[in-house]
Design a protein around this motif. Structure first.
Motif, PDB file in Angstrom:
ATOM      1  N   ASP A  71       0.800  -1.213   0.000  1.00 15.26           N
ATOM      2  CA  ASP A  71       0.000   0.000   0.000  1.00 15.26           C
ATOM      3  C   ASP A  71       0.838   1.271   0.000  1.00 15.26           C
ATOM      4  O   ASP A  71       0.318   2.347  -0.250  1.00 15.26           O
ATOM      5  N   GLN A  72       2.134   1.183   0.265  1.00 19.00           N
ATOM      6  CA  GLN A  72       2.951   2.387   0.212  1.00 19.00           C
ATOM      7  C   GLN A  72       3.245   2.817  -1.225  1.00 19.00           C
ATOM      8  O   GLN A  72       3.661   3.936  -1.466  1.00 19.00           O
ATOM      9  N   VAL A  75     -10.550  -6.473   2.515  1.00 20.15           N
ATOM     10  CA  VAL A  75     -10.812  -5.936   1.175  1.00 20.15           C
ATOM     11  C   VAL A  75      -9.474  -5.658   0.504  1.00 20.15           C
ATOM     12  O   VAL A  75      -8.637  -4.943   1.056  1.00 20.15           O
ATOM     13  N   PHE A  76      -9.302  -6.223  -0.687  1.00 17.01           N
ATOM     14  CA  PHE A  76      -8.069  -6.068  -1.448  1.00 17.01           C
ATOM     15  C   PHE A  76      -8.351  -5.316  -2.743  1.00 17.01           C
ATOM     16  O   PHE A  76      -9.371  -5.556  -3.405  1.00 17.01           O
ATOM     17  N   VAL A 131     -11.576  -7.139  -4.336  1.00 17.59           N
ATOM     18  CA  VAL A 131     -12.017  -8.432  -3.814  1.00 17.59           C
ATOM     19  C   VAL A 131     -12.239  -8.336  -2.311  1.00 17.59           C
ATOM     20  O   VAL A 131     -11.398  -7.795  -1.586  1.00 17.59           O
ATOM     21  N   THR A 132     -13.365  -8.858  -1.859  1.00 21.10           N
ATOM     22  CA  THR A 132     -13.669  -8.937  -0.435  1.00 21.10           C
ATOM     23  C   THR A 132     -13.647 -10.384   0.017  1.00 21.10           C
ATOM     24  O   THR A 132     -14.242 -11.253  -0.629  1.00 21.10           O
ATOM     25  N   TRP A 133     -12.941 -10.636   1.119  1.00 21.83           N
ATOM     26  CA  TRP A 133     -13.022 -11.905   1.825  1.00 21.83           C
ATOM     27  C   TRP A 133     -13.855 -11.665   3.079  1.00 21.83           C
ATOM     28  O   TRP A 133     -13.608 -10.725   3.834  1.00 21.83           O
ATOM     29  N   GLY A 174      -4.514  -3.646   0.769  1.00 15.25           N
ATOM     30  CA  GLY A 174      -5.515  -4.377   1.540  1.00 15.25           C
ATOM     31  C   GLY A 174      -5.749  -3.787   2.909  1.00 15.25           C
ATOM     32  O   GLY A 174      -4.861  -3.164   3.498  1.00 15.25           O
ATOM     33  N   SER A 175      -6.959  -3.965   3.416  1.00 20.24           N
ATOM     34  CA  SER A 175      -7.309  -3.564   4.773  1.00 20.24           C
ATOM     35  C   SER A 175      -8.251  -4.608   5.347  1.00 20.24           C
ATOM     36  O   SER A 175      -8.953  -5.308   4.607  1.00 20.24           O
ATOM     37  N   ALA A 176      -8.266  -4.726   6.690  1.00 19.24           N
ATOM     38  CA  ALA A 176      -9.054  -5.776   7.333  1.00 19.24           C
ATOM     39  C   ALA A 176      -9.849  -5.199   8.499  1.00 19.24           C
ATOM     40  O   ALA A 176      -9.445  -4.204   9.119  1.00 19.24           O
ATOM     41  N   TYR A 177     -10.972  -5.883   8.827  1.00 19.16           N
ATOM     42  CA  TYR A 177     -11.922  -5.371   9.810  1.00 19.16           C
ATOM     43  C   TYR A 177     -12.566  -6.538  10.558  1.00 19.16           C
ATOM     44  O   TYR A 177     -12.904  -7.558   9.951  1.00 19.16           O
ATOM     45  N   ILE A 178     -12.760  -6.369  11.859  1.00 18.88           N
ATOM     46  CA  ILE A 178     -13.559  -7.325  12.619  1.00 18.88           C
ATOM     47  C   ILE A 178     -14.783  -6.605  13.167  1.00 18.88           C
ATOM     48  O   ILE A 178     -14.740  -5.420  13.474  1.00 18.88           O
ATOM     49  N   HIS A 179     -15.867  -7.341  13.238  1.00 23.79           N
ATOM     50  CA  HIS A 179     -17.085  -6.836  13.884  1.00 23.79           C
ATOM     51  C   HIS A 179     -17.425  -7.825  14.986  1.00 23.79           C
ATOM     52  O   HIS A 179     -17.912  -8.931  14.719  1.00 23.79           O
TER      53      HIS A 179
END
Length: 501
Positions: free
Chosen positions: A409-410, A431-432, A493-495, A417-422
């Motif tokens: 990402d630099q 999400v990539f 793309v979302t995982w 990519g970034s990631a999230y928990i709920h």
């Protein structure tokens, strides 16, 4: 690549868009079936992208007073009250109200009332946009209480209708001069802005309302920065764009203006909002995607380490904005901007500009060629819609961004990519954005909390030249907490997976 749920960043409030100005003619003149399809595409998680915020434009009345100066009827707006002594007419903005209710019915939990100009009867020139003669602002001197009272009346009315606005944005892009702009708008120098925001807050408190204020909704990130940080970024001593050139006061340094003032900091709820216009690209010597957002974060931390940042409006502007683009070129540019706003600027909200457009411009999630009653009511979806959906459908309010390491990402290209928990929904989302011409095979290790042991499978959803947020093959999580998958070239793309607590 490592996703570490123990390393947490900002909590996500919402993903949204605005109704200006297209939703009024569409809501008034389209068939129920076609309006329903648009609403489903925007607000439904089952049939569309599941937006979780909706910005409702409270009009100033230009549709009656400004037809000669705002010639495009899709850029004018009605008003609920057209004179100081007149009655409210709640039948106005009926098309917008249809979509406001449709959003609520489909589970949108953040409604935002935003204003481009005070009602025309409160302005110095009697129009919903200023001219060079009006000075620092077009709001009449001493009309802050009347303006605030008008907004409180609007909020109360909709509350009684079962449509509570969680936020009100009394001022939109105060930085710009808005002279002869072809749409509703108004400038406010920093002193004007303070008077309006404090009066709105005072009246909200007096009315016992829970609605919070969103501000300053600056036109671009650079307008928010302290002068020394702006100079670090640009080499210029201060931000001079927009109304700063008029000699009618200061229209910049909004972080300092709002967060370095205890009264204003309280009034805006320790939250600062900005637009990301002209902040969506990098070129040699002008790192807007990375460095600019790092300076934004540092600037906010100077005054309030707990302040929340919202990206409250964006589309592709300037020469690059001309011409509709239904394909992945525009979608990837938008996805890059979303990624950097979330992962570099720590944005808790991300909101697109206008949900539906009839223009030949990159300003819509959905397009139509409909212009007036009798025209075909066609609905044209863009890849931008679906790319935003890779975030909005799965990264729900209350999700927390967590560490995702070793993406490129630099470089503002390749794989981001970034990631999230709920924790409430017990979901993990990554999400990539693959901005390269080659597929990328990745191996990801899950770590932290119960995520590693609890998730067995990740569903995949792809937006690409061939796919519109389409479900792909599931990815199995191995016993050691790793999983492997492919991110196609030029795709978002979302995982998405759930774990057992």
């Amino acid at each position: 690549m490592l996703i570490d749920a123990a390393v947490k960043y900002q909590t996500i409030d919402n993903f949204g868009a605005s109704d200006a100005w297209s939703m009024d003619p569409i809501g008034k003149h389209w068939t129920e079936d076609n309006k329903t399809r648009v609403a489903d595409l925007l607000f439904s998680r089952e049939k569309g992208i599941g937006l979780s915020a909706w910005r409702f434009n409270v009009g100033a009345g230009s549709d009656e007073t400004d037809r000669d100066i705002i010639r495009n009827p899709w850029r004018r707006a009605e008003a609920f009250k057209m004179s100081a002594d007149g009655d409210y007419d709640w039948s106005k903005q009926a098309g917008q109200q249809w979509f406001l209710r449709a959003a609520k019915e489909r589970g949108v939990n953040t409604l935002i009332a935003f204003v481009n100009s005070p009602p025309v009867w409160m302005t110095k020139n009697g129009h919903a946009q200023p001219d060079p003669s009006v000075g620092s602002t077009n709001l009449k001197p001493g009309y802050e209480p009347a303006f605030a009272s008008f907004l409180i009346d609007v909020l109360k009315h909709f509350y009684n209708e079962g449509l509570e606005f969680q936020y009100v944005s009394p001022i939109n892009e105060p930085t710009w001069d808005w002279n002869n702009s072809g749409q509703e708008g108004n400038r406010y120098n920093n002193d004007d802005l303070k008077r309006v925001l404090l009066e709105v807050y005072r009246q909200l408190q007096a009315a016992g309302m829970k609605t919070k204020i969103s501000a300053a909704d600056g036109v671009e990130i650079t307008s928010l920065l302290d002068d020394d940080l702006f100079e670090t970024f640009s080499g210029e001593q201060q931000y001079t764009s927009g109304a700063n050139q008029l000699g009618t006061g200061k229209y910049r340094e909004y972080i300092k203006c709002l967060l370095d003032d205890p009264e204003l900091k309280e009034a805006i709820g320790h939250k600062i909002a900005s637009h990301s216009y002209w902040s969506d690209y990098d070129k040699p010597g002008d790192d807007r995607l990375g460095t600019l957002r790092e300076l934004l974060v540092a600037n906010i931390a100077r005054y309030d380490s707990d302040a929340v940042y919202w990206m409250s409006e964006y589309c592709i502007l300037g020469a690059d904005g001309h011409g509709r683009d239904f394909g992945m070129n525009a979608a990837l540019r938008v996805a890059r901007a979303i990624h950097f706003d979330l992962a570099a600027a720590n944005a808790a909200a991300w909101q697109w500009w206008t949900a539906v457009s009839k223009e030949d411009y990159k300003d819509g999630l959905i397009y139509t060629d409909f212009n007036k009653p009798g025209d075909e009511q066609n609905i044209l979806t863009s890849k931008i819609l679906w790319a935003l959906g890779n975030y909005s459908k799965f990264v729900r309010p209350g999700a927390i961004r967590i560490a995702l390491n070793e993406a490129d990402d630099q470089e503002a290209c390749g794989l981001m990519g970034s990631a999230y928990i709920h924790e409430g929904d017990q979901t993990l989302t990554a999400v990539f954005v693959n901005d390269s011409q080659e597929d990328r095979s990745i191996r990801v290790s899950l770590q932290g909390m119960e995520v590693k042991d609890g998730i067995k499978v990740m569903q995949t959803y792809v937006t690409s030249d061939e796919s519109d947020l389409s479900q792909g093959e599931d990815i199995q999580v191995q016993a050691d907490g790793t999983l492997e998958g492919n991110i196609p070239a030029r795709s978002v793309v979302t995982w998405y997976g759930q774990w057992r607590g």
